[in-house]
Scaffold this motif. Structure first.
Motif, mmCIF file in Angstrom:
data_model
loop_
_atom_site.group_PDB
_atom_site.id
_atom_site.type_symbol
_atom_site.label_atom_id
_atom_site.label_comp_id
_atom_site.label_asym_id
_atom_site.label_seq_id
_atom_site.Cartn_x
_atom_site.Cartn_y
_atom_site.Cartn_z
ATOM 1 N N LYS A 188 34.497 -29.573 -23.026
ATOM 2 C CA LYS A 188 34.776 -29.762 -24.460
ATOM 3 C C LYS A 188 34.540 -31.221 -24.857
ATOM 4 C CE LYS A 188 38.331 -29.164 -27.940
ATOM 5 N NZ LYS A 188 39.516 -29.906 -28.235
ATOM 6 N N ALA A 189 34.998 -32.159 -24.037
ATOM 7 C CA ALA A 189 34.828 -33.584 -24.332
ATOM 8 C C ALA A 189 33.346 -33.971 -24.313
ATOM 9 C CB ALA A 189 35.627 -34.425 -23.341
ATOM 10 N N ILE A 190 32.598 -33.442 -23.365
ATOM 11 C CA ILE A 190 31.154 -33.710 -23.295
ATOM 12 C C ILE A 190 30.471 -33.140 -24.534
ATOM 13 C CG2 ILE A 190 29.024 -33.158 -22.039
ATOM 14 C CD1 ILE A 190 30.885 -33.122 -19.467
ATOM 15 N N ARG A 191 30.824 -31.915 -24.884
ATOM 16 C CA ARG A 191 30.255 -31.246 -26.063
ATOM 17 C C ARG A 191 30.548 -32.054 -27.340
ATOM 18 N NH1 ARG A 191 28.115 -26.332 -26.590
ATOM 19 N NH2 ARG A 191 28.666 -25.809 -24.440
ATOM 20 N N GLU A 192 31.753 -32.608 -27.440
ATOM 21 C CA GLU A 192 32.118 -33.419 -28.609
ATOM 22 C C GLU A 192 31.238 -34.670 -28.711
ATOM 23 O OE1 GLU A 192 36.330 -34.054 -28.140
ATOM 24 O OE2 GLU A 192 36.805 -32.025 -28.843
ATOM 25 N N THR A 193 30.953 -35.305 -27.583
ATOM 26 C CA THR A 193 30.073 -36.482 -27.590
ATOM 27 C C THR A 193 28.672 -36.098 -28.047
ATOM 28 O OG1 THR A 193 31.324 -37.603 -25.865
ATOM 29 C CG2 THR A 193 29.016 -38.266 -26.131
#
Length: 141
Positions: free
Chosen positions: A24-29
Motif C-alpha cells: 500500500k505504501a509503495i502504491r501510494e508513492t
C-alpha cells in the motif's frame, strides 16, 4: 500443540498485514507520481522521488534522455496546476523485498496516441518509500 498453532497463525497474520501495508505504501508513492504528472502538480511529482534519483526517458531523436526529478517536474510548470492534462496512469505490477521494490506502470496519452511503459526502482528511506530510479520507453501503437 494448540499454543504453537496459535502462535504460528498470529505470526502468519502479522506477515500478511505487514506485506499489505508495504505494498500500500509503495502504491501510494507511485500514485503521487501518476497523479502529479496527470494534474501538473510539480510538488506531488517531486515528493514521490528521492531528490538525487535519475530518470531515464524516451525522447524523439535521442537514445537516452536523463533528468532529475526537479527537471522532470519542470516539464509541467507551464501547465495549469490541478487541471487534468490527459495522462492516464495505471500501476501494472509491484514486487518488493524488505526495503527495496520494483514496479511497472502504463502511461497513456490518448490525445497524442502515446503509450509509455515506466519501470521504477524504489527504496524505503527513513520510513518512507521513494522512487530512486525510473526508466521509460514509448510503445508504438
Amino acid at each position: 500443540m494448540k499454543k504453537f498453532v496459535l502462535i504460528l497463525m498470529l505470526f502468519a497474520s502479522y506477515i500478511t498485514i505487514k506485506a499489505q501495508n508495504e505494498e500500500k505504501a509503495i502504491r501510494e508513492t507511485l500514485q503521487k507520481y501518476i497523479d502529479g504528472s496527470s494534474y501538473n502538480n510539480q510538488a506531488l511529482i517531486e515528493s514521490a522521488f528521492f531528490e538525487d534519483a535519475d530518470l531515464f526517458l524516451s525522447k524523439k531523436d535521442q537514445e537516452l534522455w536523463i533528468l532529475t526529478p526537479k527537471e522532470y517536474s519542470n516539464l509541467f510548470k507551464d501547465r495549469e496546476q490541478g487541471k487534468f492534462n490527459g495522462r492516464v496512469g495505471k500501476i501494472l505490477m509491484i514486487d518488493y523485498a524488505n526495503n527495496i521494490a520494483c514496479a511497472k506502470a502504463e502511461i497513456l496519452i490518448p490525445k497524442r496516441d502515446l503509450k509509455f511503459i515506466d519501470i521504477f526502482l524504489l527504496k524505503e528511506l527513513e520510513g518512507e518509500w521513494k522512487i530512486i530510479s525510473k526508466a521509460a520507453t514509448q510503445i508504438t501503437q
